[in-house]
Every structure is written in structure tokens, then in C-alpha cells.
Scaffold this active site. Structure first.
Site, PDB file in Angstrom:
ATOM      1  N   LYS A  21       0.905  -1.201   0.051  1.00  0.00           N
ATOM      2  CA  LYS A  21      -0.054  -0.039  -0.075  1.00  0.00           C
ATOM      3  C   LYS A  21       0.881   1.219  -0.080  1.00  0.00           C
ATOM      4  CE  LYS A  21      -3.604   2.377   2.631  1.00  0.00           C
ATOM      5  NZ  LYS A  21      -4.428   2.940   1.712  1.00  0.00           N
ATOM      6  N   THR A  24      -2.567   6.619  -0.262  1.00  0.00           N
ATOM      7  CA  THR A  24      -3.913   6.959   0.739  1.00  0.00           C
ATOM      8  C   THR A  24      -4.977   7.821  -0.014  1.00  0.00           C
ATOM      9  OG1 THR A  24      -4.854   6.979   2.744  1.00  0.00           O
ATOM     10  CG2 THR A  24      -3.170   8.131   2.422  1.00  0.00           C
ATOM     11  N   GLU A  74      -3.153   0.749  -3.649  1.00  0.00           N
ATOM     12  CA  GLU A  74      -3.947   0.787  -2.328  1.00  0.00           C
ATOM     13  C   GLU A  74      -4.060  -1.044  -1.926  1.00  0.00           C
ATOM     14  OE1 GLU A  74      -5.199   2.635  -0.357  1.00  0.00           O
ATOM     15  OE2 GLU A  74      -6.037   4.473  -0.998  1.00  0.00           O
TER      16      GLU A  74
END
Length: 105
Positions: A21, A24, A74
Site C-alpha cells: 500500500k 492513501t 492501495e
């Protein structure tokens, strides 16, 4: 005012720590960071610190502009990402993509 820390749901901790990841998506209130800024990262649920990140860049993006590339960053599929965004920010179209890298532990 710049953020002094950032929180993530516990379910994202492993993906952040493993480097899968790398972005954000946040609303405007949580978009106040600058390139190069270092932030402590904590869990949303318990405010437990688990790493520090460095901001690479911040880019405005609309919900309708999200692609598989965003989803991969993500560590999700695009439908999963859209579902998560709808859960966290219902009805919100304007998002901010914060790209980051984890700092060595």
C-alpha cells in the site's frame, strides 16, 4: 494547518508495512501534508503507532477518475477500492491521493 500524524484502519497495517500500500485517498481535511514531510502512523482504532512515512506527493483526484493503477497502489481491486471509499467518505467526489513511502524501522 499541516497534519502532525496520520491514522489508518488496522486492516491496512500489514499492507503498509509490507510496502504493498503506497497511497492513501483522503478528503480535503486530511490532505494537508507536503512533499518530504515525515509523519508518524498510528491505527485509527487505538492510536497505536506502527511506523513513520515520508510524503512523496499529494494530488487531487475525483472518485470517477480512479483506475486500476490507484487500486493496485492501495493493494485492492478497483471495485474494492470504490467500496472502501464509499464506506469511509459516503457521497464524496473530490479526494486527494497522498503517495508515501515507509521509512526504515
Amino acid at each position: 494547518m499541516l497534519l502532525s500524524k496520520i491514522t489508518f484502519f488496522e486492516r491496512f497495517e500489514h499492507d503498509i508495512l509490507s510496502g504493498t500500500k503506497t497511497i492513501t485517498l483522503r478528503d480535503e481535511a486530511e490532505s494537508h501534508v507536503i512533499t518530504g514531510q515525515i509523519l508518524p502512523v498510528s491505527t485509527f482504532e487505538t492510536d497505536r503507532w506502527f511506523c513513520d512515512i515520508q510524503i512523496i506527493d499529494v494530488t487531487p483526484v475525483k472518485l470517477t477518475e480512479l483506475t486500476e493503477v490507484h487500486a493496485k497502489q492501495e493493494n485492492m481491486t478497483l471495485p474494492q477500492l470504490c467500496d472502501v471509499i464509499a464506506e469511509i467518505y459516503p457521497g464524496l467526489e473530490q479526494l486527494f491521493m497522498i503517495r508515501f513511502r515507509i521509512l526504515s524501522q
